[in-house]
Design a protein around this motif. Structure first.
Motif, PDB file in Angstrom:
ATOM      1  N   CYS A 245     -57.750 -38.129   2.370  1.00 19.28           N
ATOM      2  CA  CYS A 245     -57.429 -39.465   2.883  1.00 19.28           C
ATOM      3  C   CYS A 245     -58.255 -39.788   4.129  1.00 19.28           C
ATOM      4  O   CYS A 245     -58.760 -40.904   4.273  1.00 19.28           O
ATOM      5  CB  CYS A 245     -55.933 -39.563   3.209  1.00 19.28           C
ATOM      6  SG  CYS A 245     -54.866 -39.645   1.761  1.00 19.28           S
ATOM      7  N   PHE A 280     -54.302 -43.903  -1.891  1.00 15.93           N
ATOM      8  CA  PHE A 280     -55.749 -43.973  -1.717  1.00 15.93           C
ATOM      9  C   PHE A 280     -56.220 -45.423  -1.536  1.00 15.93           C
ATOM     10  O   PHE A 280     -57.098 -45.698  -0.714  1.00 15.93           O
ATOM     11  CB  PHE A 280     -56.470 -43.342  -2.911  1.00 15.93           C
ATOM     12  CG  PHE A 280     -56.397 -41.838  -2.933  1.00 15.93           C
ATOM     13  CD1 PHE A 280     -56.647 -41.090  -1.792  1.00 15.93           C
ATOM     14  CD2 PHE A 280     -56.066 -41.157  -4.108  1.00 15.93           C
ATOM     15  CE1 PHE A 280     -56.581 -39.704  -1.795  1.00 15.93           C
ATOM     16  CE2 PHE A 280     -56.003 -39.772  -4.126  1.00 15.93           C
ATOM     17  CZ  PHE A 280     -56.261 -39.044  -2.975  1.00 15.93           C
ATOM     18  N   VAL A 283     -55.167 -46.598   2.016  1.00 17.72           N
ATOM     19  CA  VAL A 283     -55.952 -45.910   3.045  1.00 17.72           C
ATOM     20  C   VAL A 283     -57.373 -46.467   3.095  1.00 17.72           C
ATOM     21  O   VAL A 283     -57.911 -46.767   4.175  1.00 17.72           O
ATOM     22  CB  VAL A 283     -55.983 -44.388   2.783  1.00 17.72           C
ATOM     23  CG1 VAL A 283     -57.065 -43.707   3.633  1.00 17.72           C
ATOM     24  CG2 VAL A 283     -54.627 -43.772   3.101  1.00 17.72           C
TER      25      VAL A 283
END
Length: 332
Positions: A245, A280, A283
């Motif tokens: 991340c 994902f 982020v």
């Protein structure tokens, strides 16, 4: 060629300043919007206006949002933030947005599946946008003559330009991709100049040379980074999810590109599974949202003289809330 295409946004910024002088002096937008929005509370008026501007599927739509806010609102420290936030909800829901399309195609999911995953982050984003709009005071339009003669022609001209941008976002001139928003800005400038004949001196006062120079440097630097930092696959290896991340956030932050942040998201999701897709995507979206190489950010900051501290404080709050939801959802 990429540097030439990036320079279009400098032209947009300069034309926007010149057009705003005429629109403000003659209360064009306030006369058009007053009959429709005058009965709504101030914060709701702001929210509706910004949401509509943020829906436009055109590159550089933050320029349009900035024009509307600049011409209808009293200057405030968070006006630049509002212009920026309100023109980026699009990435969390629109089937016409590249980032959404890349994820749907790359992961083989339907639009309904995408929305099912993203509806909570989208709701959080909209609530945050309402919060930003709540303290932004709309200019007092009650004393304006909303029925001024031929004001409908101004509205027709603005709508025609907006529709042309939606229908054909780009025009190819040989190998050069010219954004239709530049053409629309030129047409609007010529129309308002011929109709209202604003003083050249007044327009020149609005032309901030320092701001244009800063914006030029930022756009050129962003183009350089995107051109030379395309391949980050080697940095994303099979390791702890938190480290992945962090790396994907940094990649999206450096690239400042909607299609590339979604490509990074797809790559990570294929490696770790669909259950991590929301994490994902959020982020990488946050990395893109906070990237100084993302052209909309310097435009919003420079146009309204919003401080970097104010902008990044609010963006950090939004990103923390969105990421926290994803982490809690996964029970990490």
């Amino acid at each position: 060629m990429e540097y030439l295409e990036a320079s279009q946004y400098i032209v947009m910024f300069a034309l926007m300043n010149c057009i705003n002088v005429t629109i403000k002096q003659h209360h064009v937008l306030t006369n058009l919007l007053n009959p429709v929005l005058s009965r709504l509370p101030s914060s709701i008026r702001t929210f509706v206006m910004c949401s509509l501007c943020g829906v436009l599927p055109v590159p550089g739509r933050v320029v349009i949002t900035s024009m509307c806010l600049d011409c209808t609102h009293k200057p405030q420290a968070n006006t630049g933030l509002l212009a920026y936030i309100s023109s980026h909800h699009y990435y969390l829901w629109s089937p016409a947005e590249k980032s959404v399309i890349v994820c749907m195609v790359g992961l083989g999911i339907s639009y309904s599946q995408f929305i099912e995953i993203m509806w909570v982050p989208l709701a959080i984003y909209v609530i945050f946008m309402v919060w930003c709009a709540y303290d932004t005071q709309i200019a007092d339009t009650s004393s304006l003559n909303s029925g001024s003669r031929f004001v409908w022609m101004d509205g027709l001209m603005i709508m025609t330009c907006l529709m042309s941008m939606v229908i054909k976002p780009h025009v190819m001139i040989g190998e050069f991709k010219l954004s239709s928003i530049v053409i629309a800005m030129i047409l609007m400038f010529l129309y308002f100049y011929c109709k209202y004949r604003p003083a050249i001196g007044e327009m020149m006062k609005s032309f901030e040379v320092t701001s244009v120079c800063v914006l030029s440097v930022m756009l050129m630097l962003a183009t350089y980074v995107k051109h030379h930092v395309d391949d980050y696959d080697e940095y994303i290896v099979d390791q702890h999810i938190f480290m992945v991340c962090v790396v994907s956030f940094v990649v999206s932050f450096l690239l400042g590109s909607s299609s590339k942040f979604s490509a990074v998201c797809v790559m990570c999701t294929l490696m770790y599974g669909m259950e991590y897709f929301c994490l994902f995507y959020i982020v990488d979206f946050c990395g893109y949202l906070m990237s100084p190489f993302h052209k909309c950010l310097p435009i919003s900051i420079i146009k309204f003289n919003t401080s970097l501290t104010t902008m990044y404080t609010y963006l950090l709050i939004l990103c923390i809330i969105l990421t926290t939801y994803c982490v809690v959802q996964l029970n990490l």
